[in-house]
Motif scaffolding. Structure first.
Motif, PDB file in Angstrom:
ATOM      1  N   UNK A 231       0.880  -1.175   0.000  1.00  0.00           N
ATOM      2  CA  UNK A 231       0.000   0.000   0.000  1.00  0.00           C
ATOM      3  C   UNK A 231       0.918   1.225   0.000  1.00  0.00           C
ATOM      4  N   UNK A 232       0.789   2.062  -1.004  1.00  0.00           N
ATOM      5  CA  UNK A 232       1.620   3.268  -1.098  1.00  0.00           C
ATOM      6  C   UNK A 232       0.798   4.476  -0.653  1.00  0.00           C
ATOM      7  N   UNK A 233       1.458   5.371   0.087  1.00  0.00           N
ATOM      8  CA  UNK A 233       0.807   6.593   0.579  1.00  0.00           C
ATOM      9  C   UNK A 233       1.771   7.754   0.367  1.00  0.00           C
ATOM     10  N   UNK A 234       1.436   8.647  -0.582  1.00  0.00           N
ATOM     11  CA  UNK A 234       2.325   9.758  -0.937  1.00  0.00           C
ATOM     12  C   UNK A 234       1.637  11.098  -0.697  1.00  0.00           C
ATOM     13  N   UNK A 235       2.455  12.102  -0.389  1.00  0.00           N
ATOM     14  CA  UNK A 235       1.971  13.477  -0.227  1.00  0.00           C
ATOM     15  C   UNK A 235       2.540  14.295  -1.372  1.00  0.00           C
ATOM     16  N   UNK A 236       1.676  15.047  -2.055  1.00  0.00           N
ATOM     17  CA  UNK A 236       2.103  15.812  -3.235  1.00  0.00           C
ATOM     18  C   UNK A 236       2.691  17.163  -2.890  1.00  0.00           C
ATOM     19  N   UNK A 237       2.748  17.499  -1.608  1.00  0.00           N
ATOM     20  CA  UNK A 237       3.296  18.784  -1.163  1.00  0.00           C
ATOM     21  C   UNK A 237       4.555  18.513  -0.358  1.00  0.00           C
ATOM     22  N   UNK A 238       5.660  19.157  -0.711  1.00  0.00           N
ATOM     23  CA  UNK A 238       6.906  18.909   0.025  1.00  0.00           C
ATOM     24  C   UNK A 238       6.794  19.353   1.483  1.00  0.00           C
ATOM     25  N   UNK A 239       7.577  18.687   2.306  1.00  0.00           N
ATOM     26  CA  UNK A 239       7.667  19.099   3.695  1.00  0.00           C
ATOM     27  C   UNK A 239       6.578  18.555   4.595  1.00  0.00           C
ATOM     28  N   UNK A 240       5.700  17.714   4.051  1.00  0.00           N
ATOM     29  CA  UNK A 240       4.605  17.175   4.842  1.00  0.00           C
ATOM     30  C   UNK A 240       4.878  15.693   5.097  1.00  0.00           C
ATOM     31  N   UNK A 241       4.704  15.261   6.314  1.00  0.00           N
ATOM     32  CA  UNK A 241       4.858  13.861   6.686  1.00  0.00           C
ATOM     33  C   UNK A 241       3.506  13.314   7.149  1.00  0.00           C
ATOM     34  N   UNK A 242       3.234  12.051   6.736  1.00  0.00           N
ATOM     35  CA  UNK A 242       1.968  11.427   7.132  1.00  0.00           C
ATOM     36  C   UNK A 242       2.249  10.057   7.742  1.00  0.00           C
ATOM     37  N   UNK A 243       1.238   9.537   8.394  1.00  0.00           N
ATOM     38  CA  UNK A 243       1.305   8.200   8.982  1.00  0.00           C
ATOM     39  C   UNK A 243       0.068   7.430   8.536  1.00  0.00           C
ATOM     40  N   UNK A 244       0.285   6.158   8.118  1.00  0.00           N
ATOM     41  CA  UNK A 244      -0.803   5.327   7.624  1.00  0.00           C
ATOM     42  C   UNK A 244      -1.164   4.288   8.673  1.00  0.00           C
ATOM     43  N   UNK A 245      -2.438   4.196   8.996  1.00  0.00           N
ATOM     44  CA  UNK A 245      -2.933   3.189   9.933  1.00  0.00           C
ATOM     45  C   UNK A 245      -4.082   2.441   9.276  1.00  0.00           C
ATOM     46  N   UNK A 246      -4.313   1.200   9.742  1.00  0.00           N
ATOM     47  CA  UNK A 246      -5.341   0.347   9.134  1.00  0.00           C
ATOM     48  C   UNK A 246      -6.377  -0.048  10.171  1.00  0.00           C
ATOM     49  N   UNK A 247      -7.584  -0.265   9.712  1.00  0.00           N
ATOM     50  CA  UNK A 247      -8.670  -0.752  10.561  1.00  0.00           C
ATOM     51  C   UNK A 247      -9.482  -1.761   9.758  1.00  0.00           C
ATOM     52  N   UNK A 248     -10.120  -2.686  10.474  1.00  0.00           N
ATOM     53  CA  UNK A 248     -10.934  -3.695   9.814  1.00  0.00           C
ATOM     54  C   UNK A 248     -10.141  -4.842   9.218  1.00  0.00           C
ATOM     55  N   UNK A 249      -8.871  -4.970   9.586  1.00  0.00           N
ATOM     56  CA  UNK A 249      -8.075  -6.082   9.052  1.00  0.00           C
ATOM     57  C   UNK A 249      -8.505  -7.396   9.697  1.00  0.00           C
ATOM     58  N   UNK A 250      -8.342  -8.531   8.985  1.00  0.00           N
ATOM     59  CA  UNK A 250      -8.637  -9.845   9.585  1.00  0.00           C
ATOM     60  C   UNK A 250      -7.695 -10.124  10.753  1.00  0.00           C
ATOM     61  N   UNK A 251      -8.089 -11.037  11.612  1.00  0.00           N
ATOM     62  CA  UNK A 251      -7.256 -11.409  12.761  1.00  0.00           C
ATOM     63  C   UNK A 251      -5.909 -11.929  12.271  1.00  0.00           C
ATOM     64  N   UNK A 252      -4.863 -11.370  12.855  1.00  0.00           N
ATOM     65  CA  UNK A 252      -3.516 -11.803  12.508  1.00  0.00           C
ATOM     66  C   UNK A 252      -2.857 -10.986  11.428  1.00  0.00           C
TER      67      UNK A 252
END
Length: 455
Positions: free
Chosen positions: A96-117
């Motif tokens: 899963x790729x997560x990019x920001x189109x504006x320089x100098x910005x940092x993001x964090x990706x989190x997931x929900x609803x994933x199967x057990x494990x």
């Protein structure tokens, strides 16, 4: 011309009538005014073009400066892999790729609803990349279904920016993306089938235990259905270059009564315990290419194939095993039974017609007993005729017939009748059983011949 003359008096008359009416205006004063206006017009000349001016109000655009955040959700691009499919019991990874189109910005990706494990982790090798890893447990897919799907969601949250002012503007900005996860039963076919303990040559009359081990992915000891072993004969009886046929070896394979069920060994491996039985199952004779029995063969060649099916219908390729069953079991020789004679030897007198019934039989119910023609130097040439019993070919019912000549003497009636018999089982011959029936001249004169013949 006549018409003109007539018209003029009529006009004059009409004018006269008008002058006599009530019209009182003086035509002379109006005429003067008209002439005056005509003079003014003549002095002015032709009319000049008229100019019409329209006043158009033009409004200039007003630039309104609206202060916006440097970033909003449209500047965050989240791209999961196109299709995330997993198989039970097997680990798989997707990106899963997560990019920001504006320089100098940092993001964090989190997931929900994933199967057990399942877990989502940031890649340590590549920027803006997250790895989804999952090893689905066996039997997660319901027994009545072939696939199970999940809908999960990833959220990208801004964690840092180039300035505090911008950070305050971006506070709480979140970008979300849903994606699907598909889980299938393990689609890997069983493999690594191994036959152990069944040598290429076994002795007849033995019980040879052996095992078949195989790996069945996606199946363990909790499986509602266990793998299934099929033992068969492929029917390919002739191999080029051989002078014999390879017969059905599957007929000798029986289950081990102590271990009738497949045994789970761990790591998706299973073991089947079987017995190659030539003790209780008679060995077929070795056949030549034309189907005739090879009487000089020292064993029977057989072939059998093993194949294992998973509970979901997938199978291993057929595994061929070829075995020679060496003949070691002795063939029981037949036995002569002349108990009906009631004595050690046959006593005869000249002129006597002898009829003696006896049997020759084998203890092996699968044997075929053969009795050779009797031989003797006795006068009158005794004969032995045999036929198979109605119950079994392992027993021959025989009759000795002999017409003793009247000129026979006590001296030449002493001798024997020789008989030989042999058992044949599946083309293999037993030892020959030789039997000698002793013949003696009777001491009693039974007077069975005419007086002339006896002299």
């Amino acid at each position: 011309m006549k018409n003109t003359k007539t018209l003029l008096p009529l006009v004059a008359l009409t004018l006269a009538a008008v002058g006599c009416g009530e019209y009182k205006k003086d035509p002379a004063s109006g005429l003067a005014e008209m002439r005056k206006n005509a003079k003014v017009q003549a002095q002015q000349g032709p009319d000049k073009p008229r100019e019409i001016t329209n006043t158009v109000i033009v409004e200039k655009p007003v630039v309104v400066v609206k202060e916006e955040s440097t970033i909003d959700e449209k500047f965050i691009v989240i791209t999961p892999d196109a299709q995330m499919t997993f198989n039970e019991g097997q680990q798989a990874q997707f990106k899963i790729r997560a990019r920001v189109l504006v320089p100098g910005i940092e993001i964090k990706l989190t997931a929900s609803g994933l199967p057990d494990g399942a877990k989502l982790e940031k890649s340590t090798q590549e920027k803006d990349l997250y790895i989804l890893t999952w090893t689905p447990a066996l039997y997660t897919v319901p027994a009545n279904a072939a696939m199970k799907s999940y809908t999960a969601k990833v959220s990208a949250e801004v964690t840092s920016s180039s300035s505090q002012v911008e950070a305050d503007k971006l506070k709480g900005l979140v970008r979300e993306k849903e994606f699907n996860i598909f889980l299938f039963r393990n689609q890997e076919a069983p493999s690594a089938l191994t036959v152990a303990g069944l040598a290429s040559e076994v002795n007849e009359g033995s019980l040879v235990p052996f095992t078949v081990t195989v790996k069945v992915p996606g199946t363990d000891n909790k499986a509602p259905q266990k793998p299934r072993l099929v033992v068969s004969y492929d029917g390919v009886s002739y191999t080029a270059g051989n002078s014999f046929l390879e017969l059905d070896g599957a007929r000798y394979v029986v289950a081990d009564l102590n271990k009738k069920e497949a045994e789970y060994l761990g790591d998706s491996k299973w073991k089947f315990t079987l017995i190659f039985d030539t003790k209780n199952i008679s060995v077929q004779p070795q056949l030549a290419k034309d189907g005739s029995i090879l009487s000089n063969a020292d064993g029977t060649r057989v072939r059998l194939s093993f194949k294992v099916y998973s509970p979901y219908g997938l199978s291993t390729p057929e595994s061929l095993t070829q075995v020679k069953v060496r003949y070691t079991k002795p063939i029981a020789a037949p036995r002569f039974d002349l108990s009906g004679l009631g004595q050690q030897g046959l006593q005869v007198s000249p002129g006597q017609n002898v009829t003696l019934n006896f049997v020759v039989s084998s203890a092996d119910k699968d044997a075929v007993v053969k009795v050779e023609p009797a031989t003797s130097s006795l006068p009158g040439s005794p004969k032995v005729e045999c036929k198979a019993s109605a119950a079994t070919a392992a027993k021959q019912e025989c009759v000795l017939t002999w017409s003793v000549p009247c000129d026979a003497t006590a001296a030449n009636l002493g001798g024997e009748i020789s008989m030989n018999a042999q058992s044949v089982v599946n083309g293999r011959n037993s030892d020959v059983t030789a039997y000698k029936l002793k013949v003696l001249a009777s001491q009693e004169d039974k007077k069975l011949c005419p007086a002339e013949a006896a002299k």
